[in-house]
Design a protein around this motif. Structure first.
Motif, PDB file in Angstrom:
ATOM      1  N   ARG A 151     -11.725  -2.806  -4.912  1.00  0.00           N
ATOM      2  CA  ARG A 151     -10.774  -1.722  -5.186  1.00  0.00           C
ATOM      3  C   ARG A 151     -11.555  -0.466  -5.536  1.00  0.00           C
ATOM      4  O   ARG A 151     -12.556  -0.522  -6.253  1.00  0.00           O
ATOM      5  CB  ARG A 151      -9.842  -2.099  -6.317  1.00  0.00           C
ATOM      6  CG  ARG A 151      -8.847  -3.141  -5.866  1.00  0.00           C
ATOM      7  CD  ARG A 151      -7.783  -3.375  -6.864  1.00  0.00           C
ATOM      8  NE  ARG A 151      -6.806  -4.310  -6.282  1.00  0.00           N
ATOM      9  CZ  ARG A 151      -5.642  -4.540  -6.787  1.00  0.00           C
ATOM     10  NH1 ARG A 151      -5.255  -3.938  -7.885  1.00  0.00           N
ATOM     11  NH2 ARG A 151      -4.820  -5.379  -6.212  1.00  0.00           N
ATOM     12  N   ASN A 173      -1.478  10.498   2.880  1.00  0.00           N
ATOM     13  CA  ASN A 173      -1.906   9.118   2.670  1.00  0.00           C
ATOM     14  C   ASN A 173      -2.507   8.524   3.938  1.00  0.00           C
ATOM     15  O   ASN A 173      -3.528   7.835   3.886  1.00  0.00           O
ATOM     16  CB  ASN A 173      -0.732   8.249   2.195  1.00  0.00           C
ATOM     17  CG  ASN A 173      -0.360   8.522   0.759  1.00  0.00           C
ATOM     18  OD1 ASN A 173      -1.146   9.073  -0.005  1.00  0.00           O
ATOM     19  ND2 ASN A 173       0.834   8.133   0.381  1.00  0.00           N
ATOM     20  N   ILE A 180      -6.435   7.195   4.403  1.00  0.00           N
ATOM     21  CA  ILE A 180      -6.809   5.884   4.939  1.00  0.00           C
ATOM     22  C   ILE A 180      -7.746   6.044   6.127  1.00  0.00           C
ATOM     23  O   ILE A 180      -8.773   5.372   6.217  1.00  0.00           O
ATOM     24  CB  ILE A 180      -5.549   5.065   5.327  1.00  0.00           C
ATOM     25  CG1 ILE A 180      -4.739   4.715   4.085  1.00  0.00           C
ATOM     26  CG2 ILE A 180      -5.921   3.816   6.113  1.00  0.00           C
ATOM     27  CD1 ILE A 180      -5.419   3.783   3.103  1.00  0.00           C
ATOM     28  N   LYS A 187      -8.867   0.734   9.830  1.00  0.00           N
ATOM     29  CA  LYS A 187      -7.801   1.241   8.965  1.00  0.00           C
ATOM     30  C   LYS A 187      -6.934   0.113   8.417  1.00  0.00           C
ATOM     31  O   LYS A 187      -6.440   0.199   7.292  1.00  0.00           O
ATOM     32  CB  LYS A 187      -6.928   2.257   9.707  1.00  0.00           C
ATOM     33  CG  LYS A 187      -7.627   3.570   9.995  1.00  0.00           C
ATOM     34  CD  LYS A 187      -6.700   4.577  10.590  1.00  0.00           C
ATOM     35  CE  LYS A 187      -6.448   4.284  12.041  1.00  0.00           C
ATOM     36  NZ  LYS A 187      -5.682   5.339  12.732  1.00  0.00           N
ATOM     37  N   SER A 188      -6.788  -0.952   9.177  1.00  0.00           N
ATOM     38  CA  SER A 188      -5.955  -2.077   8.745  1.00  0.00           C
ATOM     39  C   SER A 188      -6.557  -2.819   7.546  1.00  0.00           C
ATOM     40  O   SER A 188      -5.857  -3.583   6.882  1.00  0.00           O
ATOM     41  CB  SER A 188      -5.733  -3.055   9.901  1.00  0.00           C
ATOM     42  OG  SER A 188      -6.982  -3.568  10.349  1.00  0.00           O
ATOM     43  N   LEU A 204      -7.647  -1.303   4.869  1.00  0.00           N
ATOM     44  CA  LEU A 204      -7.427  -0.484   3.679  1.00  0.00           C
ATOM     45  C   LEU A 204      -5.945  -0.429   3.334  1.00  0.00           C
ATOM     46  O   LEU A 204      -5.102  -0.268   4.219  1.00  0.00           O
ATOM     47  CB  LEU A 204      -7.937   0.945   3.908  1.00  0.00           C
ATOM     48  CG  LEU A 204      -9.447   1.140   3.814  1.00  0.00           C
ATOM     49  CD1 LEU A 204     -10.146   0.627   5.044  1.00  0.00           C
ATOM     50  CD2 LEU A 204      -9.765   2.591   3.622  1.00  0.00           C
ATOM     51  N   THR A 205      -5.656  -0.547   2.039  1.00  0.00           N
ATOM     52  CA  THR A 205      -4.281  -0.506   1.547  1.00  0.00           C
ATOM     53  C   THR A 205      -4.238   0.316   0.270  1.00  0.00           C
ATOM     54  O   THR A 205      -5.091   0.131  -0.604  1.00  0.00           O
ATOM     55  CB  THR A 205      -3.779  -1.928   1.224  1.00  0.00           C
ATOM     56  OG1 THR A 205      -3.960  -2.755   2.364  1.00  0.00           O
ATOM     57  CG2 THR A 205      -2.319  -1.916   0.822  1.00  0.00           C
ATOM     58  N   VAL A 225      -2.984   0.605  -3.111  1.00  0.00           N
ATOM     59  CA  VAL A 225      -2.414  -0.333  -4.079  1.00  0.00           C
ATOM     60  C   VAL A 225      -1.521   0.401  -5.072  1.00  0.00           C
ATOM     61  O   VAL A 225      -0.456  -0.093  -5.442  1.00  0.00           O
ATOM     62  CB  VAL A 225      -3.546  -1.088  -4.821  1.00  0.00           C
ATOM     63  CG1 VAL A 225      -2.993  -2.012  -5.885  1.00  0.00           C
ATOM     64  CG2 VAL A 225      -4.404  -1.851  -3.842  1.00  0.00           C
ATOM     65  N   GLU A 242       0.720   6.123  -4.550  1.00  0.00           N
ATOM     66  CA  GLU A 242       1.186   6.657  -3.259  1.00  0.00           C
ATOM     67  C   GLU A 242       1.618   8.115  -3.355  1.00  0.00           C
ATOM     68  O   GLU A 242       1.421   8.871  -2.430  1.00  0.00           O
ATOM     69  CB  GLU A 242       2.351   5.819  -2.726  1.00  0.00           C
ATOM     70  CG  GLU A 242       1.948   4.452  -2.290  1.00  0.00           C
ATOM     71  CD  GLU A 242       2.152   4.230  -0.818  1.00  0.00           C
ATOM     72  OE1 GLU A 242       2.806   5.044  -0.155  1.00  0.00           O
ATOM     73  OE2 GLU A 242       1.641   3.219  -0.330  1.00  0.00           O
ATOM     74  N   ILE A 272      -7.281   2.161  -3.999  1.00  0.00           N
ATOM     75  CA  ILE A 272      -7.268   1.654  -2.631  1.00  0.00           C
ATOM     76  C   ILE A 272      -8.036   0.341  -2.564  1.00  0.00           C
ATOM     77  O   ILE A 272      -9.161   0.244  -3.061  1.00  0.00           O
ATOM     78  CB  ILE A 272      -7.878   2.690  -1.661  1.00  0.00           C
ATOM     79  CG1 ILE A 272      -7.038   3.964  -1.709  1.00  0.00           C
ATOM     80  CG2 ILE A 272      -7.968   2.122  -0.253  1.00  0.00           C
ATOM     81  CD1 ILE A 272      -7.520   5.072  -0.839  1.00  0.00           C
ATOM     82  N   GLU A 273      -7.406  -0.652  -1.960  1.00  0.00           N
ATOM     83  CA  GLU A 273      -8.020  -1.953  -1.729  1.00  0.00           C
ATOM     84  C   GLU A 273      -8.690  -1.913  -0.362  1.00  0.00           C
ATOM     85  O   GLU A 273      -8.061  -1.530   0.636  1.00  0.00           O
ATOM     86  CB  GLU A 273      -6.945  -3.049  -1.759  1.00  0.00           C
ATOM     87  CG  GLU A 273      -7.460  -4.428  -1.456  1.00  0.00           C
ATOM     88  CD  GLU A 273      -8.110  -5.087  -2.652  1.00  0.00           C
ATOM     89  OE1 GLU A 273      -9.050  -5.863  -2.435  1.00  0.00           O
ATOM     90  OE2 GLU A 273      -7.684  -4.827  -3.792  1.00  0.00           O
ATOM     91  N   ASP A 275     -10.579  -4.439   2.160  1.00  0.00           N
ATOM     92  CA  ASP A 275     -10.946  -5.820   2.481  1.00  0.00           C
ATOM     93  C   ASP A 275     -12.282  -5.849   3.205  1.00  0.00           C
ATOM     94  O   ASP A 275     -12.551  -5.018   4.078  1.00  0.00           O
ATOM     95  CB  ASP A 275      -9.881  -6.472   3.365  1.00  0.00           C
ATOM     96  CG  ASP A 275      -8.567  -6.696   2.640  1.00  0.00           C
ATOM     97  OD1 ASP A 275      -8.593  -6.844   1.401  1.00  0.00           O
ATOM     98  OD2 ASP A 275      -7.523  -6.712   3.313  1.00  0.00           O
TER      99      ASP A 275
END
Length: 93
Positions: A2, A43, A47, A58-59, A61-62, A64, A67, A74-75, A77
């Motif tokens: 994170r 946003n 990303i 981009k997929s 990153l999320t 968290v 917003e 930001i998470e 992976d």
């Protein structure tokens, strides 16, 4: 992992401005994006910019939390602290 970021929307360009500290002394990454903070455009730009900077899709990153805030969590992976430091430098302590 994170990552805390501070975003400046309508910043004129998309760029990573380096590391900073929040008022509590925690490290955060400063970003600026040219997109306005409306309809999720900023946003999406955050990303895209961060995914490119760390070399992840981009997929991976999320957002968290945050917003609708300038400070976001930001998470990411598949990224470890060593990989982040290699791409963006070590965060301040």
């Amino acid at each position: 992992m994170r990552l805390a970021v501070r975003v400046t929307p309508k910043g004129g360009r998309d760029a990573v401005d380096g590391w900073g500290l929040d008022p509590a002394g925690r490290p955060l990454l400063k970003l600026r994006v040219s997109a306005a903070a409306s309809d999720g455009a900023a946003n999406a730009a955050v990303i895209a910019l961060l995914a490119k900077a760390v070399g992840r899709p981009k997929s991976a990153l999320t957002i968290v939390s945050g917003e609708t805030s300038r400070v976001k969590l930001i998470e990411i992976d598949g990224l470890e602290a060593e990989g982040l430091a290699a791409k963006l430098g070590a965060p301040p302590s």
